[in-house]
Design a protein around this motif. Structure first.
Motif, PDB file in Angstrom:
ATOM      1  N   UNK A  77       0.702  -1.152   0.110  1.00 28.82           N
ATOM      2  CA  UNK A  77      -0.022  -0.060  -0.188  1.00 28.82           C
ATOM      3  C   UNK A  77       0.825   1.313   0.110  1.00 28.82           C
ATOM      4  N   UNK A  78       1.976   1.236   0.826  1.00 28.19           N
ATOM      5  CA  UNK A  78       2.910   2.406   0.755  1.00 28.19           C
ATOM      6  C   UNK A  78       3.635   2.557  -0.671  1.00 28.19           C
ATOM      7  N   UNK A  79       3.744   1.336  -1.382  1.00 23.65           N
ATOM      8  CA  UNK A  79       4.296   1.638  -2.734  1.00 23.65           C
ATOM      9  C   UNK A  79       3.375   2.166  -3.521  1.00 23.65           C
ATOM     10  N   UNK A  80       2.151   1.723  -3.518  1.00 20.27           N
ATOM     11  CA  UNK A  80       1.059   2.402  -4.255  1.00 20.27           C
ATOM     12  C   UNK A  80       0.883   3.976  -3.831  1.00 20.27           C
ATOM     13  N   UNK A  81       1.203   4.352  -2.645  1.00 20.37           N
ATOM     14  CA  UNK A  81       0.985   5.772  -2.158  1.00 20.37           C
ATOM     15  C   UNK A  81       2.083   6.693  -2.800  1.00 20.37           C
ATOM     16  N   UNK A  82       3.286   5.972  -2.926  1.00 21.55           N
ATOM     17  CA  UNK A  82       4.413   6.350  -3.664  1.00 21.55           C
ATOM     18  C   UNK A  82       4.103   6.552  -5.098  1.00 21.55           C
ATOM     19  N   UNK A  83       3.421   5.743  -5.720  1.00 23.85           N
ATOM     20  CA  UNK A  83       2.854   5.903  -7.042  1.00 23.85           C
ATOM     21  C   UNK A  83       2.087   7.072  -7.109  1.00 23.85           C
ATOM     22  N   UNK A  84       1.274   7.181  -6.150  1.00 26.73           N
ATOM     23  CA  UNK A  84       0.223   8.209  -6.428  1.00 26.73           C
ATOM     24  C   UNK A  84       0.913   9.534  -6.332  1.00 26.73           C
ATOM     25  N   UNK A 140      -6.123  -7.211  -4.823  1.00 27.00           N
ATOM     26  CA  UNK A 140      -7.418  -7.006  -4.989  1.00 27.00           C
ATOM     27  C   UNK A 140      -8.010  -5.634  -4.722  1.00 27.00           C
ATOM     28  N   UNK A 141      -7.465  -5.166  -3.540  1.00 24.17           N
ATOM     29  CA  UNK A 141      -7.956  -4.022  -2.823  1.00 24.17           C
ATOM     30  C   UNK A 141      -6.877  -2.784  -3.735  1.00 24.17           C
ATOM     31  N   UNK A 142      -5.844  -3.184  -4.211  1.00 24.77           N
ATOM     32  CA  UNK A 142      -5.161  -2.061  -4.938  1.00 24.77           C
ATOM     33  C   UNK A 142      -5.797  -2.048  -6.333  1.00 24.77           C
ATOM     34  N   UNK A 143      -6.023  -2.926  -6.906  1.00 22.44           N
ATOM     35  CA  UNK A 143      -6.572  -2.914  -8.113  1.00 22.44           C
ATOM     36  C   UNK A 143      -7.792  -2.166  -8.245  1.00 22.44           C
ATOM     37  N   UNK A 144      -8.795  -2.414  -7.362  1.00 18.56           N
ATOM     38  CA  UNK A 144     -10.111  -1.823  -7.113  1.00 18.56           C
ATOM     39  C   UNK A 144      -9.894  -0.348  -7.070  1.00 18.56           C
ATOM     40  N   UNK A 145      -8.775   0.143  -5.865  1.00 17.78           N
ATOM     41  CA  UNK A 145      -8.590   1.545  -5.919  1.00 17.78           C
ATOM     42  C   UNK A 145      -8.198   2.130  -7.236  1.00 17.78           C
ATOM     43  N   UNK A 146      -7.317   1.274  -7.962  1.00 18.62           N
ATOM     44  CA  UNK A 146      -6.717   2.291  -8.971  1.00 18.62           C
ATOM     45  C   UNK A 146      -7.766   2.193 -10.204  1.00 18.62           C
ATOM     46  N   UNK A 147      -8.641   1.199 -10.354  1.00 20.56           N
ATOM     47  CA  UNK A 147      -9.728   1.278 -11.387  1.00 20.56           C
ATOM     48  C   UNK A 147     -10.602   2.430 -10.807  1.00 20.56           C
ATOM     49  N   UNK A 148     -10.966   2.427  -9.834  1.00 16.07           N
ATOM     50  CA  UNK A 148     -11.894   3.439  -9.129  1.00 16.07           C
ATOM     51  C   UNK A 148     -11.492   4.766  -9.243  1.00 16.07           C
ATOM     52  N   UNK A 149     -10.220   4.995  -8.897  1.00 13.98           N
ATOM     53  CA  UNK A 149      -9.561   6.263  -9.106  1.00 13.98           C
ATOM     54  C   UNK A 149      -9.543   6.949 -10.520  1.00 13.98           C
ATOM     55  N   UNK A 204      -5.387  12.286  -6.131  1.00 11.78           N
ATOM     56  CA  UNK A 204      -5.844  12.890  -4.929  1.00 11.78           C
ATOM     57  C   UNK A 204      -6.847  11.536  -4.452  1.00 11.78           C
ATOM     58  N   UNK A 205      -7.406  10.947  -5.406  1.00 12.91           N
ATOM     59  CA  UNK A 205      -8.495  10.010  -5.023  1.00 12.91           C
ATOM     60  C   UNK A 205      -7.547   8.586  -4.415  1.00 12.91           C
ATOM     61  N   UNK A 206      -6.620   8.265  -5.222  1.00 12.23           N
ATOM     62  CA  UNK A 206      -5.866   6.943  -4.990  1.00 12.23           C
ATOM     63  C   UNK A 206      -5.142   7.335  -3.518  1.00 12.23           C
ATOM     64  N   UNK A 207      -4.473   8.763  -3.261  1.00 14.66           N
ATOM     65  CA  UNK A 207      -3.823   8.921  -2.060  1.00 14.66           C
ATOM     66  C   UNK A 207      -4.629   8.787  -0.958  1.00 14.66           C
ATOM     67  N   UNK A 208      -5.820   9.573  -0.935  1.00 17.75           N
ATOM     68  CA  UNK A 208      -6.738   9.215   0.193  1.00 17.75           C
ATOM     69  C   UNK A 208      -7.459   7.931   0.312  1.00 17.75           C
ATOM     70  N   UNK A 209      -7.532   7.146  -0.700  1.00 14.33           N
ATOM     71  CA  UNK A 209      -7.941   5.609  -0.465  1.00 14.33           C
ATOM     72  C   UNK A 209      -6.859   4.991  -0.025  1.00 14.33           C
ATOM     73  N   UNK A 210      -5.506   4.981  -0.338  1.00 11.73           N
ATOM     74  CA  UNK A 210      -4.529   4.164   0.399  1.00 11.73           C
ATOM     75  C   UNK A 210      -4.280   4.786   1.721  1.00 11.73           C
TER      76      UNK A 210
END
Length: 320
Positions: A80-87, A167-176, A132-138
């Motif tokens: 999740x931190x890695x995805x936050x860095x990507x955001x 699965x959570x990561x994929x859902x967040x990125x798709x939704x974002x 913005x959306x992905x950062x808040x989500x993660x």
């Protein structure tokens, strides 16, 4: 960067509703007949935006590479931190790309047609909204992960499996991505800004409630963990919770003025005091970029394992 991207969606919305006559007019509106003083737009050199964007981009790339390289960091929280860095990288990339295009255009080295500029603005706007959306989500997801780690320590690995984390990561990125695209398509609707502000408030309240519960009851729960000889795990979990509390605080400080900007657009777009606040928008952009720049420093400072891997990456790249 100064007059487009982050502000592009807002200005389009305001122009559509005849609330303003462009960014240049906003930044030179008088504070009223009482004092006749003008609120001059705060100008920041493009070179500063570019420098901060490049530093932030390099930092976040190093964080992502460190997490990929070190197997000890292959856990849901670090995913999740890695995805936050990507955001954060999305902010950096959009900033660097737009600033470079602006500098090239100003020096006559690149010419854009209005159609090309519109597409570029839309792409950058989607990247910013996704960030913005992905950062808040993660941030909320990491808070939930820390909550499970502390209060369901013995069942954590069965609850937060790698498959569920992915699965959570994929859902967040798709939704974002989908929501950001819809925001840009329907930028003329008031609902766009309302949705962004509402999502911001909901995620902050959700995260704050989890953290409050964690820190209030952690002491009591730690005694139970100690009874099962898991005191070290409890300490690690609380350290992770504290780290994410710092991240959340930095996020609020850096993004707060931007969301206040959105709220003022909805509540008092014609007020001279609000338009004076709008004139400081470039400072809000600097704060947003600083958030992407500060986050990796927090990761490194709070995680010895990540800090060690980052040092190895820097030394290896330097030697190479």
């Amino acid at each position: 960067m100064n007059d487009t991207s982050y502000h592009n969606l807002i200005m389009k919305h305001m122009d559509h509703n005849a609330l303003m006559y462009g960014w240049d007019n906003i930044t030179n509106i008088s504070l009223g007949d009482q004092n006749n003083t003008e609120c001059a737009q705060v100008m920041i050199p493009h070179e500063l935006f570019l420098t901060l964007g490049l530093i932030s981009l390099v930092e976040n790339i190093l964080v992502v590479l460190a997490i990929i390289k070190n197997r000890n960091l292959h856990s849901p929280m670090y995913y999740f931190i890695c995805c936050l860095a990507v955001s954060d990288m999305l902010v950096s990339v959009s900033n660097v790309v737009e600033t470079m295009f602006m500098l090239l255009t100003e020096h006559g080295l690149l010419v854009f047609t209005p159609h090309m500029m519109k597409h570029l603005d839309n792409v950058i706007d989607i990247m910013i909204c996704s960030s913005v959306v992905s950062s808040l989500s993660f941030l909320s997801t990491i808070a939930a992960d820390r909550y499970i780690t502390i209060f369901y320590a013995l069942r954590y690995h069965s609850i937060m499996t790698t498959q569920r984390a992915v699965t959570v990561i994929v859902i967040i990125w798709l939704a974002s991505t989908i929501s950001s695209t819809l925001f840009i398509v329907y930028y003329t609707d008031n609902a766009v800004i309302v949705c962004l502000v509402t999502f911001f408030c909901i995620t902050l309240v959700f995260t704050a409630v989890l953290y409050l519960h964690m820190f209030v009851l952690a002491h009591v729960h730690s005694r139970r963990i100690v009874a099962f000889h898991k005191s070290r795990r409890q300490a690690t979990s609380m350290k992770g919770a504290i780290t994410l509390t710092i991240l959340l605080g930095v996020f609020i400080i850096c993004w707060g003025p931007f969301f206040l900007h959105l709220i003022l657009i909805l509540t008092c777009p014609r007020s001279p005091y609000c338009t004076c606040f709008f004139s400081h928008f470039n400072l809000f952009l600097i704060l947003i970029i600083c958030n992407s720049l500060i986050d990796p420093l927090i990761y490194a400072y709070r995680s010895q394992e990540l800090r060690k891997t980052l040092k190895e990456l820097v030394l290896c790249s330097w030697c190479f």
